[in-house]
Design a protein around this motif. Structure first.
Motif, PDB file in Angstrom:
ATOM      1  N   ALA A 292      49.740  60.202  35.544  1.00  0.00           N
ATOM      2  CA  ALA A 292      48.715  59.487  36.119  1.00  0.00           C
ATOM      3  C   ALA A 292      48.657  58.058  35.422  1.00  0.00           C
ATOM      4  O   ALA A 292      49.004  57.951  34.370  1.00  0.00           O
ATOM      5  N   SER A 293      48.218  57.348  36.327  1.00  0.00           N
ATOM      6  CA  SER A 293      48.118  55.848  36.091  1.00  0.00           C
ATOM      7  C   SER A 293      46.949  55.448  35.244  1.00  0.00           C
ATOM      8  O   SER A 293      46.026  56.073  35.588  1.00  0.00           O
ATOM      9  N   VAL A 294      46.763  54.454  34.324  1.00  0.00           N
ATOM     10  CA  VAL A 294      45.787  53.830  33.804  1.00  0.00           C
ATOM     11  C   VAL A 294      44.807  53.506  35.016  1.00  0.00           C
ATOM     12  O   VAL A 294      45.316  52.759  35.716  1.00  0.00           O
ATOM     13  N   PHE A 295      43.457  53.823  34.728  1.00  0.00           N
ATOM     14  CA  PHE A 295      42.591  53.624  36.005  1.00  0.00           C
ATOM     15  C   PHE A 295      41.561  52.755  35.240  1.00  0.00           C
ATOM     16  O   PHE A 295      41.338  52.833  33.960  1.00  0.00           O
ATOM     17  N   SER A 296      40.615  52.142  36.170  1.00  0.00           N
ATOM     18  CA  SER A 296      39.550  51.342  35.725  1.00  0.00           C
ATOM     19  C   SER A 296      38.147  52.028  35.966  1.00  0.00           C
ATOM     20  O   SER A 296      37.888  52.779  36.893  1.00  0.00           O
ATOM     21  N   LEU A 297      37.180  51.848  35.168  1.00  0.00           N
ATOM     22  CA  LEU A 297      35.754  51.623  35.585  1.00  0.00           C
ATOM     23  C   LEU A 297      35.055  50.459  35.746  1.00  0.00           C
ATOM     24  O   LEU A 297      35.401  49.302  35.049  1.00  0.00           O
ATOM     25  N   VAL A 298      34.400  50.283  36.833  1.00  0.00           N
ATOM     26  CA  VAL A 298      33.990  48.990  37.425  1.00  0.00           C
ATOM     27  C   VAL A 298      32.523  49.059  37.602  1.00  0.00           C
ATOM     28  O   VAL A 298      31.869  50.222  37.464  1.00  0.00           O
ATOM     29  N   ALA A 299      31.938  47.920  37.481  1.00  0.00           N
ATOM     30  CA  ALA A 299      30.452  47.746  37.566  1.00  0.00           C
ATOM     31  C   ALA A 299      29.723  48.162  38.648  1.00  0.00           C
ATOM     32  O   ALA A 299      30.205  47.778  39.824  1.00  0.00           O
ATOM     33  N   PRO A 300      28.839  49.052  38.543  1.00  0.00           N
ATOM     34  CA  PRO A 300      28.316  49.736  39.680  1.00  0.00           C
ATOM     35  C   PRO A 300      27.153  48.649  40.650  1.00  0.00           C
ATOM     36  O   PRO A 300      26.944  48.793  41.830  1.00  0.00           O
ATOM     37  N   ALA A 301      26.954  47.545  39.773  1.00  0.00           N
ATOM     38  CA  ALA A 301      26.062  46.713  40.453  1.00  0.00           C
ATOM     39  C   ALA A 301      25.939  45.043  39.656  1.00  0.00           C
ATOM     40  O   ALA A 301      26.616  45.255  38.492  1.00  0.00           O
ATOM     41  N   LYS A 302      25.530  44.118  39.986  1.00  0.00           N
ATOM     42  CA  LYS A 302      25.466  43.017  39.310  1.00  0.00           C
ATOM     43  C   LYS A 302      24.666  42.883  38.117  1.00  0.00           C
ATOM     44  O   LYS A 302      23.497  43.719  38.456  1.00  0.00           O
ATOM     45  N   GLY A 303      24.989  42.476  37.162  1.00  0.00           N
ATOM     46  CA  GLY A 303      23.860  42.574  35.979  1.00  0.00           C
ATOM     47  C   GLY A 303      24.786  42.048  34.799  1.00  0.00           C
ATOM     48  O   GLY A 303      25.949  41.844  34.627  1.00  0.00           O
ATOM     49  N   TRP A 304      24.020  42.417  33.661  1.00  0.00           N
ATOM     50  CA  TRP A 304      24.401  41.971  32.436  1.00  0.00           C
ATOM     51  C   TRP A 304      25.317  43.236  31.672  1.00  0.00           C
ATOM     52  O   TRP A 304      24.722  44.401  31.711  1.00  0.00           O
ATOM     53  N   PHE A 305      26.571  43.197  31.509  1.00  0.00           N
ATOM     54  CA  PHE A 305      27.401  44.052  30.828  1.00  0.00           C
ATOM     55  C   PHE A 305      27.219  44.097  29.348  1.00  0.00           C
ATOM     56  O   PHE A 305      27.493  43.080  28.825  1.00  0.00           O
ATOM     57  N   HIS A 306      27.128  45.297  28.936  1.00  0.00           N
ATOM     58  CA  HIS A 306      27.212  45.365  27.318  1.00  0.00           C
ATOM     59  C   HIS A 306      28.033  46.656  26.856  1.00  0.00           C
ATOM     60  O   HIS A 306      27.963  47.823  27.463  1.00  0.00           O
ATOM     61  N   SER A 307      29.189  46.646  26.134  1.00  0.00           N
ATOM     62  CA  SER A 307      29.962  47.557  25.675  1.00  0.00           C
ATOM     63  C   SER A 307      29.447  48.186  24.451  1.00  0.00           C
ATOM     64  O   SER A 307      29.011  47.605  23.635  1.00  0.00           O
ATOM     65  N   THR A 308      29.451  49.864  24.535  1.00  0.00           N
ATOM     66  CA  THR A 308      28.874  50.486  23.140  1.00  0.00           C
ATOM     67  C   THR A 308      30.147  51.191  22.922  1.00  0.00           C
ATOM     68  O   THR A 308      30.214  51.921  21.834  1.00  0.00           O
ATOM     69  N   ALA A 309      31.512  50.868  23.436  1.00  0.00           N
ATOM     70  CA  ALA A 309      32.677  51.690  22.932  1.00  0.00           C
ATOM     71  C   ALA A 309      33.499  50.898  22.183  1.00  0.00           C
ATOM     72  O   ALA A 309      33.356  49.494  22.264  1.00  0.00           O
ATOM     73  N   GLU A 310      34.363  51.258  21.647  1.00  0.00           N
ATOM     74  CA  GLU A 310      35.530  50.329  20.949  1.00  0.00           C
ATOM     75  C   GLU A 310      36.991  50.653  21.608  1.00  0.00           C
ATOM     76  O   GLU A 310      37.355  51.681  22.291  1.00  0.00           O
ATOM     77  N   GLN A 311      37.736  49.524  21.531  1.00  0.00           N
ATOM     78  CA  GLN A 311      38.900  49.621  22.333  1.00  0.00           C
ATOM     79  C   GLN A 311      39.973  50.620  21.414  1.00  0.00           C
ATOM     80  O   GLN A 311      39.961  50.424  20.264  1.00  0.00           O
ATOM     81  N   GLY A 312      40.798  51.367  22.011  1.00  0.00           N
ATOM     82  CA  GLY A 312      41.626  52.205  21.549  1.00  0.00           C
ATOM     83  C   GLY A 312      41.185  53.505  21.026  1.00  0.00           C
ATOM     84  O   GLY A 312      41.851  54.323  20.502  1.00  0.00           O
ATOM     85  N   SER A 313      39.850  53.587  21.269  1.00  0.00           N
ATOM     86  CA  SER A 313      39.060  55.027  21.095  1.00  0.00           C
ATOM     87  C   SER A 313      39.131  55.911  21.952  1.00  0.00           C
ATOM     88  O   SER A 313      39.766  55.652  23.134  1.00  0.00           O
ATOM     89  N   TYR A 314      39.262  57.125  21.550  1.00  0.00           N
ATOM     90  CA  TYR A 314      39.476  58.383  22.568  1.00  0.00           C
ATOM     91  C   TYR A 314      37.649  58.978  22.935  1.00  0.00           C
ATOM     92  O   TYR A 314      36.865  58.994  22.278  1.00  0.00           O
TER      93      TYR A 314
END
Length: 295
Positions: free
Chosen positions: A67-89
């Motif tokens: 499997a290739s690395v895939f992306s999750l994209v914005a479902p609509a225009k708006g302010w994006f805020h991440s609650t996850a950490e890079q490198g986490s599972y």
């Protein structure tokens, strides 16, 4: 008149009669043949535009791959805020961030490789890239997504040749990385099919308990939400697929080429969005292929 002269005249008359009969017979035969040809040319199989249901799909005979690395994209225009950490599972269903009041969740388990910075983003902007630890198979879903809309949620099933199945895809996701790297880091292989205007390739992610090896042959079918009460025709009656096409509509004793706007297809039937109405009769064979049909 002497006898020899009379005999000559008689023979000449007989020959003339025989010639006339022969010519008449030939002419009659040629006329019948011509009429039959004309009738055959006008004998075109037809189908009627009708209303019905259709489940749009895309299918492919392809190969198993990592499997290739895939992306999750914005479902609509708006302010994006991440609650996850890079490198986490992340586990399937985990909330990784928000767009306004919409939650962004991951469809499968995987490592979060990149996260875009908090920002006001456009719809379809890449937010996260996820590495799934399993196998997958790719399907060209360009036609399906062009007619259904790029935000359409797809499901799928696959069958590995000479193996158990068919089996549901764990998820159907874009093929490849589309998310920009966070903190100025570059993401390897960030040029993807998602960014290509001409092709949309989707991955059917295999459940991890499925026994599969890279290089095995597989058949994958992706499906979108069923559409009810649509105007449909057999795909064999329509020239064209992506958005527009042409049919040969019967008008009295002749056929007229008519441009039509096309919707989704299930491989057997296709939706007619504009150009025809229920009950219209068209050639069962697409224009340029049907004898007697105009193109």
């Amino acid at each position: 008149m002497n006898v020899p002269t009379f005999s000559k005249h008689l023979l000449a008359c007989v020959a003339a009669v025989v010639l006339c009969v022969t010519v008449t017979a030939c002419s009659s035969s040629q006329t019948s043949s011509s009429d039959a040809s004309s009738t055959a040319g006008q004998s075109v199989s037809t189908v009627e535009v009708r209303k019905g249901g259709i489940t749009p799909l895309a299918s492919s005979s392809t190969s198993v791959q990592v499997a290739s690395v895939f992306s999750l994209v914005a479902p609509a225009k708006g302010w994006f805020h991440s609650t996850a950490e890079q490198g986490s599972y992340a586990h399937a269903g985990d909330v990784l961030g928000t767009i306004g009041d919409q939650k962004i969740t991951t469809p499968v388990d995987g490592v979060i490789e990149t996260i875009t910075q908090d920002n006001d983003v456009a719809a379809n902007y890449p937010l996260f890239s996820i590495r799934y630890g399993g196998m997958s198979a790719n399907v060209d879903a360009t036609a399906l997504l062009t007619t259904m809309g790029s935000d359409q949620t797809l499901t799928g099933r696959f069958q590995i040749t000479d193996a158990q199945g068919p089996t549901d895809c764990a998820a159907v996701v874009d093929d490849g990385i589309a998310a920009p790297a966070s903190s100025g880091e570059s993401a390897t292989g960030s040029t993807t099919a998602q960014g290509a205007a001409s092709t949309r390739t989707m991955q059917c992610l295999f459940p991890k308990n499925v026994q599969a090896r890279p290089g095995q042959n597989a058949t994958v079918v992706l499906t979108a939400t069923a559409i009810e009460n649509a105007l449909i025709l057999p795909v064999t009656a329509v020239a064209g697929r992506l958005g527009s096409g042409q049919v040969s509509r019967r008008d009295g004793d002749s056929f007229t080429a008519v441009n039509v706007k096309l919707g989704a297809s299930d491989g057997t039937s296709i939706i007619i969005l504009d150009g025809l109405k229920e009950g219209d009769v068209v050639s069962a064979t697409a224009p340029n292929l049907a004898p007697g049909a105009q193109s």
